[in-house]
Design an enzyme around this catalytic site. Structure first.
Site, PDB file in Angstrom:
ATOM      1  N   ASP A   1      49.630  -7.257   3.656  1.00  0.00           N
ATOM      2  CA  ASP A   1      49.281  -8.460   2.894  1.00  0.00           C
ATOM      3  C   ASP A   1      48.273  -9.320   3.682  1.00  0.00           C
ATOM      4  OD1 ASP A   1      49.555  -9.519   0.320  1.00  0.00           O
ATOM      5  OD2 ASP A   1      50.691 -11.213   1.090  1.00  0.00           O
TER       6      ASP A   1
ATOM      7  N   ASP B   1      50.973  -1.997   2.923  1.00  0.00           N
ATOM      8  CA  ASP B   1      49.942  -2.852   3.548  1.00  0.00           C
ATOM      9  C   ASP B   1      50.620  -4.058   4.186  1.00  0.00           C
ATOM     10  OD1 ASP B   1      50.086  -3.395   0.405  1.00  0.00           O
ATOM     11  OD2 ASP B   1      49.895  -5.287   1.459  1.00  0.00           O
TER      12      ASP B   1
END
Ligand code: ADE
Length: 272
Positions: free
Chosen positions: A213, A211
């Site tokens: 973040d 991901d």
């Protein structure tokens, strides 16, 4: 205990271990002065080498990053005679160019943990080891080369900021980490890497980006983290299969003599 010995250990999520990786598989329970490791250890043969696998969070992911007994985990691997640890870890990206599903072989760590026992030395024994380069350069180079040769999108080097968790970062924290130039964020490299160095075991990490973040995303969704970590399992297994064959078992690196240069004080060593 038993007389089992192993050359290389893999620490990772249970999805990484694959029945095809090893022959003559057995499960062993090991006790240590620091308690029990996260789970029983799977051990088996890979060609001429003996490999062991430890599910970091226990089978079924039962142990939170802050509650991991990393001293027991690393001590158990040392007891098995392990010389090399390949850690596999899911991370968030702090750089636009490191996209989900990319692989990073980090070369630095910034420690933002707060409440984790991070040394084997205590109770009157104070030992300061060098930790300037927390990952084994020799093994990290070899793993990067293998991942590259297989055509994966792999980043050589990068700073892993290790946060305490288990909650993900606030947006302010994430922006600060990004502004400081860190590359990836995770919750597990510390204290594993510190303890491996104290145990004079080489430690490298295959970090898989799951991901971006919260500097970039509205929120980190655990569903996305799990889905992307699973998507990368095949790539990680392919890299591991080659690495287990090709990584030199002879340690020609800083890791193997970490304690030789250490400063240690114990009461009986201090002259009055
Ligand atoms: N592990 C996977 N993604 C993460 C993130 N964004 N922060 C901390 N640990 C992670």
């Amino acid at each position: 205990m038993n007389n089992e010995k192993a050359d290389i250990a893999i620490i990772g999520g249970s999805g990484i271990y694959d029945g095809n990786m090893l022959d003559r598989v057995r499960e062993i329970d090991i006790d240590t002065p620091f308690g029990k490791p996260s789970d029983s250890i799977t051990i088996g043969e890979h060609g001429e080498r003996t490999i062991c696998f430890l599910p970091r969070h226990g089978k079924g992911h039962r142990i939170s990053p802050s509650e991991l007994n990393s001293r027991a985990n690393i001590f158990a691997l040392k007891k098995l005679g392990v010389k090399r640890i390949i850690a596999v870890s899911a991370v968030g990206s702090l750089k636009e160019e490191l996209a989900p599903l990319d692989i990073v072989i980090p070369d630095q760590i910034y420690d933002r943990t707060r409440s984790r026992p991070s040394t084997f030395f205590e109770d009157g024994i104070v030992t300061h080891i060098g930790f300037a380069d927390p990952f084994c350069p020799e093994m990290s180079d070899a793993i990067t080369e293998i991942a590259d040769s297989k055509g994966y999108s792999v980043n050589k080097g990068g700073t892993y900021v290790c946060m305490e968790g288990p909650q993900f970062s606030t947006r302010a924290e994430s922006r600060v980490y990004k502004a400081l130039g860190f590359d990836i964020i995770g919750m597990t490299a510390i204290p594993e890497a510190k303890l491996a160095r104290e145990a004079e075991i080489c430690y490298s990490m295959i970090a898989t980006v799951t991901d971006y973040d919260v500097w970039h995303e509205e929120d980190v969704s655990i569903e996305t983290v799990i889905a992307n970590a699973m998507k990368n399992e095949e790539a990680v297994k392919a890299i591991l299969m080659d690495a287990l064959d090709r990584i030199s078992l002879e340690q020609n690196c800083i890791c193997k003599n970490a304690l030789a240069g250490a400063i240690t004080t114990a009461p009986e060593m201090i002259s009055h």
